[in-house]
Design a protein around this motif. Structure first.
Motif, PDB file in Angstrom:
ATOM      1  N   ILE A 140       0.847  -1.200   0.000  1.00  0.00           N
ATOM      2  CA  ILE A 140       0.000   0.000   0.000  1.00  0.00           C
ATOM      3  C   ILE A 140       0.876   1.241   0.000  1.00  0.00           C
ATOM      4  CG2 ILE A 140      -1.545   1.348   1.522  1.00  0.00           C
ATOM      5  CD1 ILE A 140      -2.844  -1.278   2.309  1.00  0.00           C
ATOM      6  N   LYS A 141       0.447   2.285  -0.764  1.00  0.00           N
ATOM      7  CA  LYS A 141       1.226   3.544  -0.726  1.00  0.00           C
ATOM      8  C   LYS A 141       0.337   4.688  -0.234  1.00  0.00           C
ATOM      9  CE  LYS A 141       0.307   5.225  -5.319  1.00  0.00           C
ATOM     10  NZ  LYS A 141       0.641   5.611  -6.597  1.00  0.00           N
ATOM     11  N   LEU A 142       1.024   5.671   0.371  1.00  0.00           N
ATOM     12  CA  LEU A 142       0.327   6.879   0.827  1.00  0.00           C
ATOM     13  C   LEU A 142       0.121   7.773  -0.383  1.00  0.00           C
ATOM     14  CD1 LEU A 142      -0.641   8.624   3.289  1.00  0.00           C
ATOM     15  CD2 LEU A 142       1.652   9.587   3.335  1.00  0.00           C
ATOM     16  N   VAL A 143      -1.119   8.169  -0.624  1.00  0.00           N
ATOM     17  CA  VAL A 143      -1.423   8.956  -1.820  1.00  0.00           C
ATOM     18  C   VAL A 143      -1.540  10.442  -1.485  1.00  0.00           C
ATOM     19  CG1 VAL A 143      -3.154   9.329  -3.626  1.00  0.00           C
ATOM     20  CG2 VAL A 143      -2.672   7.021  -2.837  1.00  0.00           C
ATOM     21  N   ALA A 144      -2.139  10.750  -0.355  1.00  0.00           N
ATOM     22  CA  ALA A 144      -2.343  12.162  -0.014  1.00  0.00           C
ATOM     23  C   ALA A 144      -2.617  12.303   1.466  1.00  0.00           C
ATOM     24  CB  ALA A 144      -3.532  12.721  -0.797  1.00  0.00           C
ATOM     25  N   MET A 145      -2.308  13.476   2.005  1.00  0.00           N
ATOM     26  CA  MET A 145      -2.737  13.777   3.367  1.00  0.00           C
ATOM     27  C   MET A 145      -3.121  15.257   3.442  1.00  0.00           C
ATOM     28  SD  MET A 145       0.887  12.910   5.176  1.00  0.00           S
ATOM     29  CE  MET A 145       0.440  13.595   6.747  1.00  0.00           C
ATOM     30  N   MET A 146      -4.246  15.503   4.107  1.00  0.00           N
ATOM     31  CA  MET A 146      -4.763  16.869   4.183  1.00  0.00           C
ATOM     32  C   MET A 146      -5.051  17.206   5.631  1.00  0.00           C
ATOM     33  SD  MET A 146      -7.352  16.069   1.144  1.00  0.00           S
ATOM     34  CE  MET A 146      -6.939  14.345   1.011  1.00  0.00           C
ATOM     35  N   LYS A 147      -4.668  18.406   6.029  1.00  0.00           N
ATOM     36  CA  LYS A 147      -4.861  18.798   7.419  1.00  0.00           C
ATOM     37  C   LYS A 147      -6.244  19.427   7.581  1.00  0.00           C
ATOM     38  CE  LYS A 147      -2.183  21.287  10.846  1.00  0.00           C
ATOM     39  NZ  LYS A 147      -1.025  22.163  10.959  1.00  0.00           N
ATOM     40  N   GLN A 148      -6.971  18.977   8.590  1.00  0.00           N
ATOM     41  CA  GLN A 148      -8.283  19.569   8.841  1.00  0.00           C
ATOM     42  C   GLN A 148      -8.324  20.186  10.235  1.00  0.00           C
ATOM     43  OE1 GLN A 148     -11.589  17.146   9.815  1.00  0.00           O
ATOM     44  NE2 GLN A 148     -13.068  18.627   9.098  1.00  0.00           N
ATOM     45  N   PRO A 149      -8.405  21.524  10.310  1.00  0.00           N
ATOM     46  CA  PRO A 149      -8.522  22.135  11.640  1.00  0.00           C
ATOM     47  C   PRO A 149      -9.889  21.796  12.237  1.00  0.00           C
ATOM     48  CG  PRO A 149      -8.136  23.781   9.904  1.00  0.00           C
ATOM     49  CD  PRO A 149      -8.460  22.506   9.227  1.00  0.00           C
ATOM     50  N   MET A 150      -9.926  21.459  13.521  1.00  0.00           N
ATOM     51  CA  MET A 150     -11.209  21.126  14.155  1.00  0.00           C
ATOM     52  C   MET A 150     -11.662  22.260  15.064  1.00  0.00           C
ATOM     53  SD  MET A 150     -10.439  17.200  14.963  1.00  0.00           S
ATOM     54  CE  MET A 150     -12.081  16.739  15.473  1.00  0.00           C
ATOM     55  N   ASN A 151     -10.714  22.846  15.780  1.00  0.00           N
ATOM     56  CA  ASN A 151     -10.986  24.069  16.536  1.00  0.00           C
ATOM     57  C   ASN A 151      -9.644  24.780  16.688  1.00  0.00           C
ATOM     58  OD1 ASN A 151      -9.604  22.886  18.741  1.00  0.00           O
ATOM     59  ND2 ASN A 151     -11.484  21.856  19.370  1.00  0.00           N
ATOM     60  N   GLU A 152      -9.586  25.791  17.567  1.00  0.00           N
ATOM     61  CA  GLU A 152      -8.356  26.604  17.620  1.00  0.00           C
ATOM     62  C   GLU A 152      -7.110  25.810  17.995  1.00  0.00           C
ATOM     63  OE1 GLU A 152      -8.955  30.058  19.978  1.00  0.00           O
ATOM     64  OE2 GLU A 152     -10.283  30.937  18.465  1.00  0.00           O
ATOM     65  N   SER A 153      -7.305  24.780  18.823  1.00  0.00           N
ATOM     66  CA  SER A 153      -6.113  24.085  19.309  1.00  0.00           C
ATOM     67  C   SER A 153      -5.945  22.681  18.720  1.00  0.00           C
ATOM     68  CB  SER A 153      -6.176  23.985  20.837  1.00  0.00           C
ATOM     69  OG  SER A 153      -7.377  23.352  21.196  1.00  0.00           O
ATOM     70  N   LEU A 154      -6.951  22.206  18.020  1.00  0.00           N
ATOM     71  CA  LEU A 154      -6.915  20.804  17.590  1.00  0.00           C
ATOM     72  C   LEU A 154      -7.077  20.684  16.075  1.00  0.00           C
ATOM     73  CD1 LEU A 154      -6.791  18.206  19.273  1.00  0.00           C
ATOM     74  CD2 LEU A 154      -9.277  18.041  19.049  1.00  0.00           C
ATOM     75  N   SER A 155      -6.245  19.847  15.469  1.00  0.00           N
ATOM     76  CA  SER A 155      -6.472  19.539  14.058  1.00  0.00           C
ATOM     77  C   SER A 155      -6.163  18.063  13.836  1.00  0.00           C
ATOM     78  CB  SER A 155      -5.598  20.420  13.160  1.00  0.00           C
ATOM     79  OG  SER A 155      -4.251  20.155  13.431  1.00  0.00           O
ATOM     80  N   ARG A 156      -6.578  17.553  12.687  1.00  0.00           N
ATOM     81  CA  ARG A 156      -6.305  16.143  12.400  1.00  0.00           C
ATOM     82  C   ARG A 156      -5.929  16.026  10.927  1.00  0.00           C
ATOM     83  NH1 ARG A 156     -12.611  14.012  12.915  1.00  0.00           N
ATOM     84  NH2 ARG A 156     -13.446  15.471  11.406  1.00  0.00           N
ATOM     85  N   TRP A 157      -5.351  14.889  10.598  1.00  0.00           N
ATOM     86  CA  TRP A 157      -4.978  14.624   9.211  1.00  0.00           C
ATOM     87  C   TRP A 157      -5.957  13.642   8.599  1.00  0.00           C
ATOM     88  CZ3 TRP A 157      -1.240  17.240   6.735  1.00  0.00           C
ATOM     89  CH2 TRP A 157      -0.256  17.886   7.501  1.00  0.00           C
ATOM     90  N   LEU A 158      -6.373  13.963   7.377  1.00  0.00           N
ATOM     91  CA  LEU A 158      -7.110  12.976   6.597  1.00  0.00           C
ATOM     92  C   LEU A 158      -6.067  12.331   5.697  1.00  0.00           C
ATOM     93  CD1 LEU A 158      -9.878  11.796   5.800  1.00  0.00           C
ATOM     94  CD2 LEU A 158      -9.954  13.469   3.976  1.00  0.00           C
ATOM     95  N   VAL A 159      -5.890  11.027   5.824  1.00  0.00           N
ATOM     96  CA  VAL A 159      -4.857  10.360   5.030  1.00  0.00           C
ATOM     97  C   VAL A 159      -5.502   9.399   4.026  1.00  0.00           C
ATOM     98  CG1 VAL A 159      -2.885  10.559   6.589  1.00  0.00           C
ATOM     99  CG2 VAL A 159      -4.545   8.752   6.972  1.00  0.00           C
ATOM    100  N   VAL A 160      -4.892   9.355   2.855  1.00  0.00           N
ATOM    101  CA  VAL A 160      -5.442   8.525   1.772  1.00  0.00           C
ATOM    102  C   VAL A 160      -4.360   7.550   1.324  1.00  0.00           C
ATOM    103  CG1 VAL A 160      -6.448   8.566  -0.552  1.00  0.00           C
ATOM    104  CG2 VAL A 160      -6.832  10.501   1.008  1.00  0.00           C
ATOM    105  N   PHE A 161      -4.684   6.265   1.368  1.00  0.00           N
ATOM    106  CA  PHE A 161      -3.745   5.224   0.917  1.00  0.00           C
ATOM    107  C   PHE A 161      -4.371   4.454  -0.236  1.00  0.00           C
ATOM    108  CE2 PHE A 161      -3.066   5.674   5.513  1.00  0.00           C
ATOM    109  CZ  PHE A 161      -1.686   5.768   5.612  1.00  0.00           C
ATOM    110  N   GLU A 162      -3.506   3.897  -1.085  1.00  0.00           N
ATOM    111  CA  GLU A 162      -4.037   3.050  -2.167  1.00  0.00           C
ATOM    112  C   GLU A 162      -3.261   1.745  -2.193  1.00  0.00           C
ATOM    113  OE1 GLU A 162      -5.496   5.233  -5.596  1.00  0.00           O
ATOM    114  OE2 GLU A 162      -4.360   3.770  -6.792  1.00  0.00           O
ATOM    115  N   CYS A 163      -3.979   0.659  -2.387  1.00  0.00           N
ATOM    116  CA  CYS A 163      -3.338  -0.653  -2.452  1.00  0.00           C
ATOM    117  C   CYS A 163      -2.780  -0.834  -3.866  1.00  0.00           C
ATOM    118  CB  CYS A 163      -4.378  -1.732  -2.130  1.00  0.00           C
ATOM    119  SG  CYS A 163      -3.662  -3.357  -2.097  1.00  0.00           S
ATOM    120  N   ILE A 164      -1.462  -1.050  -3.956  1.00  0.00           N
ATOM    121  CA  ILE A 164      -0.859  -1.119  -5.290  1.00  0.00           C
ATOM    122  C   ILE A 164      -0.441  -2.540  -5.690  1.00  0.00           C
ATOM    123  CG2 ILE A 164      -0.148   1.275  -5.599  1.00  0.00           C
ATOM    124  CD1 ILE A 164       2.541   0.543  -4.348  1.00  0.00           C
ATOM    125  N   GLU A 165      -0.344  -3.440  -4.713  1.00  0.00           N
ATOM    126  CA  GLU A 165      -0.028  -4.827  -5.112  1.00  0.00           C
ATOM    127  C   GLU A 165      -0.528  -5.848  -4.091  1.00  0.00           C
ATOM    128  OE1 GLU A 165       4.193  -6.022  -4.574  1.00  0.00           O
ATOM    129  OE2 GLU A 165       4.524  -3.903  -4.244  1.00  0.00           O
TER     130      GLU A 165
END
Ligand SMILES: C[S@@+](CC[C@H](N)C(=O)[O-])C[C@H]1O[C@@H](n2cnc3c(N)ncnc32)[C@H](O)[C@@H]1O
Length: 349
Positions: free
Chosen positions: A324-349
């Protein structure tokens, strides 16, 4: 725009959480008469005219004034402007065979006024509206809700990033109240959805989740399994629920250890998910098919970049072993002090 491109755009718009509507630009001019003339010359409404496939389609014309500094906040134009527009375009409109329907027409013709770097008026045909009934899966409308439910727009975006298609098998191994699977069922009703959740029925009621699918007339879940997704026997049940096939997408929002506890001394949930995927792959029972995607959240612990050192994500070696490879990651702010990453993986073999 050729028709296959506009068909694609129409389909994409209909399942979008963030696009309100899309339009096809037909002509732009400084008068309504000229707008109509150009449209006629390019045969842009031939399908609504005699001999066209949409000859009997109902239609309406709307004018929208978009420049707030000139027209004020309300985007709707006065009725007199719409009358002026239809009068100015009579030569074109009188060729249409269908009736005018102001409430729910088959064909919506828009004239936008006040667009920057454009002529005074821009004539468009509406292609589609974005996903309208997204709020139907809002936590406030559901029988089963956890303390960390995903917002509908977020869950729908995850389903879209997974590129859900007809008859896809979709798994959430940290299902909670199944926000991700409700979104999958909303975006692509033919999906077969399976959730794994280890909390007991007093916290996450499977009966209520099933009711949440039923009252919305969504395709029932193919499986809702009580147990720990790290457990091989539990994953086997998930695979059995889709008749031994492989999953096309894994959509999940595992615990972050912030509002919800993670197991002390254990690797982060995404790392454990990869361990499970490797384990299944090596025993010849794939969880995710080649080409399939994992869309997941992981916490941001104050750094701008997630690296292997922080170990919220699987290591390069784990990804290689999982195929599996990492395809993308996007940061999502949730409030002033907290954020999270949305990560996207794809199975390649
Ligand atoms: C952040 S919540 C998911 C919330 C969910 N997206 C929703 O909208 O309700 C994570 C869920 O994963 C469950 N969980 C944690 N570890 C698990 C495991 N190893 N196997 C299965 N479920 C697990 C927790 O009980 C919790 O309900």
């Amino acid at each position: 725009m050729n028709s296959s491109l506009s068909d694609l755009l129409t389909e994409a718009t209909k399942r979008s959480a963030h696009v309100r509507s899309t339009f096809k630009v037909v002509s732009e001019a400084d008068s309504f008469e000229e707008l109509a003339e150009i449209a006629q010359r390019s045969n842009s409404f031939a399908d609504l005219e005699e001999g066209g496939v949409n000859y009997l389609a109902s239609w309406c014309v709307r004018v929208r004034q978009l420049d707030r500094t000139r027209f004020g906040k309300t985007l709707r134009s006065p009725l007199s402007r719409e009358r002026e527009a239809t009068a100015g375009m009579t030569n074109l409109l009188q060729k249409f065979g269908g009736k005018v329907n102001l409430r729910n027409p088959d064909e919506m013709i828009y004239i936008f006024e006040g667009l920057t770097a454009r002529k005074k008026f821009v004539l468009c045909r509406k292609l589609a509206d974005g996903l309208e009934n997204m709020s139907s899966i809002a936590p406030t409308t559901r029988k089963c809700v956890t303390s960390t439910p995903l917002r509908p727009s977020v869950a729908v975006s995850m389903a879209n990033i997974a590129k859900l298609q007809k008859n896809f098998n979709v798994l959430d191994p940290y299902a909670g109240s199944c926000s991700t699977l409700l979104a999958a069922a909303l975006v692509e009703p033919t999906c077969k959805t399976v959730g794994i959740e280890r909390a007991h029925g007093g916290i996450v009621s499977f009966m209520k989740i099933q009711e949440d699918f039923a009252v919305r007339k969504f395709t029932p879940l193919s499986g809702l399994i009580r147990g720990d997704s790290r457990d091989i026997a539990i994953r086997d049940k998930a695979i059995e629920a889709i008749s031994g096939e492989e999953f096309d997408a894994i959509l999940t929002d595992p615990p972050y250890g912030i509002r919800e506890k993670v197991d002390e001394g254990c690797p982060p949930p995404l790392v454990e998910l990869f361990q499970s995927i490797i384990e299944d792959r090596e025993r010849g029972k794939r969880l995710l098919r080649v080409g399939g995607r994992i869309i997941a959240f992981c916490p941001n612990r104050g750094e701008d970049d997630l690296t292997d050192k922080q170990s919220e994500l699987p290591s390069k070696e784990q990804m290689d072993r999982a195929g599996i490879k990492l395809v993308a990651m996007m940061k999502q702010p949730m409030n002033e002090s907290l954020s999270r990453w949305l990560v996207v993986f794809e199975c390649i073999e």
